[in-house]
Design a protein around this motif. Structure first.
Motif, short mmCIF file in Angstrom:
data_model
loop_
_atom_site.label_atom_id
_atom_site.label_comp_id
_atom_site.label_asym_id
_atom_site.label_seq_id
_atom_site.Cartn_x
_atom_site.Cartn_y
_atom_site.Cartn_z
N SER A 152 -25.82 -0.70 8.94
CA SER A 152 -26.30 -1.88 9.63
C SER A 152 -25.48 -2.58 9.18
CB SER A 152 -27.20 -2.84 8.81
OG SER A 152 -28.42 -3.57 9.55
N TYR A 153 -23.98 -2.55 10.58
CA TYR A 153 -22.96 -3.15 10.46
C TYR A 153 -23.44 -4.71 11.07
CZ TYR A 153 -18.38 -4.57 11.93
OH TYR A 153 -16.79 -5.31 11.90
N ASN A 154 -24.50 -4.69 11.13
CA ASN A 154 -25.04 -6.22 11.80
C ASN A 154 -25.38 -6.92 10.99
OD1 ASN A 154 -24.14 -6.42 14.99
ND2 ASN A 154 -26.28 -5.41 14.94
N SER A 155 -25.72 -6.72 9.36
CA SER A 155 -26.45 -7.04 8.41
C SER A 155 -25.61 -8.68 7.97
CB SER A 155 -26.47 -6.06 7.03
OG SER A 155 -26.56 -6.95 6.23
N PRO A 156 -26.21 -9.16 7.73
CA PRO A 156 -25.24 -11.07 7.53
C PRO A 156 -24.80 -10.32 6.51
CG PRO A 156 -27.91 -11.97 7.62
CD PRO A 156 -27.24 -10.05 8.03
N GLU A 157 -25.47 -10.43 5.48
CA GLU A 157 -24.42 -10.29 4.01
C GLU A 157 -23.16 -9.34 3.99
OE1 GLU A 157 -27.84 -9.21 4.51
OE2 GLU A 157 -28.67 -11.27 3.71
N LEU A 158 -23.63 -8.33 4.61
CA LEU A 158 -22.30 -7.82 5.31
C LEU A 158 -21.42 -7.58 5.47
CD1 LEU A 158 -21.32 -4.41 4.61
CD2 LEU A 158 -22.28 -3.23 6.17
N LYS A 196 -25.50 -8.48 -2.06
CA LYS A 196 -26.90 -7.97 -1.68
C LYS A 196 -26.80 -7.09 -1.04
CE LYS A 196 -29.09 -12.32 -0.65
NZ LYS A 196 -29.26 -13.03 -0.11
N ALA A 197 -25.94 -6.69 0.07
CA ALA A 197 -25.80 -6.08 1.08
C ALA A 197 -26.05 -3.96 0.13
CB ALA A 197 -24.55 -5.89 1.76
N ASP A 224 -29.56 -3.36 -0.61
CA ASP A 224 -29.94 -2.85 0.48
C ASP A 224 -29.85 -1.16 0.77
OD1 ASP A 224 -31.33 -2.11 3.25
OD2 ASP A 224 -30.94 -4.24 4.36
N LYS A 284 -30.28 0.40 2.97
CA LYS A 284 -29.32 1.07 4.45
C LYS A 284 -28.10 0.92 4.52
CE LYS A 284 -32.69 -2.13 6.53
NZ LYS A 284 -32.60 -2.90 7.69
N ASN A 285 -27.27 -0.26 3.94
CA ASN A 285 -26.30 -0.48 3.14
C ASN A 285 -25.35 -0.12 2.40
OD1 ASN A 285 -26.32 -2.53 5.52
ND2 ASN A 285 -26.71 -3.69 4.30
#
Length: 302
Positions: free
Chosen positions: A24-30, A51-52, A55, A57-58
């Motif tokens: 999930s490249y759009n993850s704010p944490e990532l 945090k990323a 998840d 997904k990340n």
């Protein structure tokens, strides 16, 4: 500058890999974790990347690798060691495994677990003889030996880096360590010479003081003997002088009666005259007083 370029390049390629894997490249944490990593803001990078990673997904080997590197740069070695163990369990076949293996050894060194660090880094070198981090692994093994005061083993590895990998980034650090070891060797030799010289000086001083005390004792014994002899001679002369005075008194007393002396045997006076005895007696008394004075002065000095 080179370090910043490498960090940016690593961040760029990791982003591509994460996108290719469907992260999930759009993850704010990532995104914030990537940005902090690019800026070498290790505190924020650790926070957002962790945090990323939480998840599913990340979660990936690249992301965990970035987290471990952030922790190593930030000096958070206990966290880095724990995440290295996690990486080995989750991604044993990852292409980053050798790099994590190397970082695991470094983390152990910074945690003052030098024996374990040597084992891990030696295993890394054995498994990856052609790895680009091989000279660096040798350097950190040498650092472990250096910290444990095993300077001979450390120097051998530093020299190997300088001679076999002259273009490696660790050559300058290795040369510096060699100079430090040489300087320490010179200082130890100097301290040894000073210690030996000091011990010899102390021994010579003690021997001198012992001889001086012996001479002083012998001198006292000699003075005492001279004093005893003088006192003995004074007593003899005083007795002789008393005898001479008694004889003279008897002669004067008995000279009034000629008839008495006619019947008496002729008495032969002592060989030494009374004046000579008195002169020798006075000289001996002066000598005895001088000897007694010298002995008293020596006793005061003690």
């Amino acid at each position: 500058m080179k370090k910043c370029f490498l960090v940016f390049a690593a961040c760029f390629f990791l982003c591509i890999n994460l996108t290719a894997q469907g992260a999930s490249y759009n993850s704010p944490e990532l995104m914030r974790g990537f940005e902090a990593y690019r800026k070498a803001d290790w505190t924020n990078a650790m926070f957002f990347l962790r945090k990323a990673c939480a998840d599913p997904k990340n979660s990936s080997d690249e992301l965990l690798y970035m987290l471990i590197m952030s922790e190593m740069y930030a000096g958070e070695y206990p966290a880095a060691k724990a995440d290295c163990d996690t990486f080995f369990m989750k991604y044993p076949e990852s292409r980053y495994t050798s790099y994590i293996h190397y970082q695991d050894g470094r983390a152990l060194h910074f945690l003052n677990q030098n024996e374990n660090s040597v084992l891990v880094l030696s295993d890394f070198c054995h498994q990856n003889p052609d790895h680009d981090l091989y000279p660096s692994a040798l350097y950190w093994i040498a650092e472990c030996f250096y910290d444990e005061y095993n300077f001979d083993s450390a120097r051998g590895l530093y020299e190997r880096i300088v001679n076999d990998y002259p273009n490696d980034a660790k050559v300058v650090d290795a040369q510096y360590r060699i100079e430090m070891i040489d300087q320490r060797g010179r200082e130890e030799k100097l301290l040894y010479l000073l210690k030996v010289t000091g011990e010899e000086t102390l021994a010579a001083r003690e021997d001198y003081e012992r001889q001086l005390r012996l001479y002083q004792a012998e001198d006292k014994l000699g003075l005492k003997k001279q004093l005893v002899d003088a006192q003995k001679r004074v007593a003899e002369l005083e007795a002789q002088l008393d005898a001479e005075k008694t004889y003279s008194a008897n002669v004067q007393r008995k000279s009034s009666s000629r008839s008495y002396y006619a019947d008496q045997p002729i008495i032969v006076p002592p060989e030494e005259s009374e004046g000579q005895s008195e002169s020798e007696l006075e000289a001996l008394k002066r000598k005895a007083r001088q000897l007694q004075f010298i002995l008293n002065e020596q006793l005061k000095g003690e």
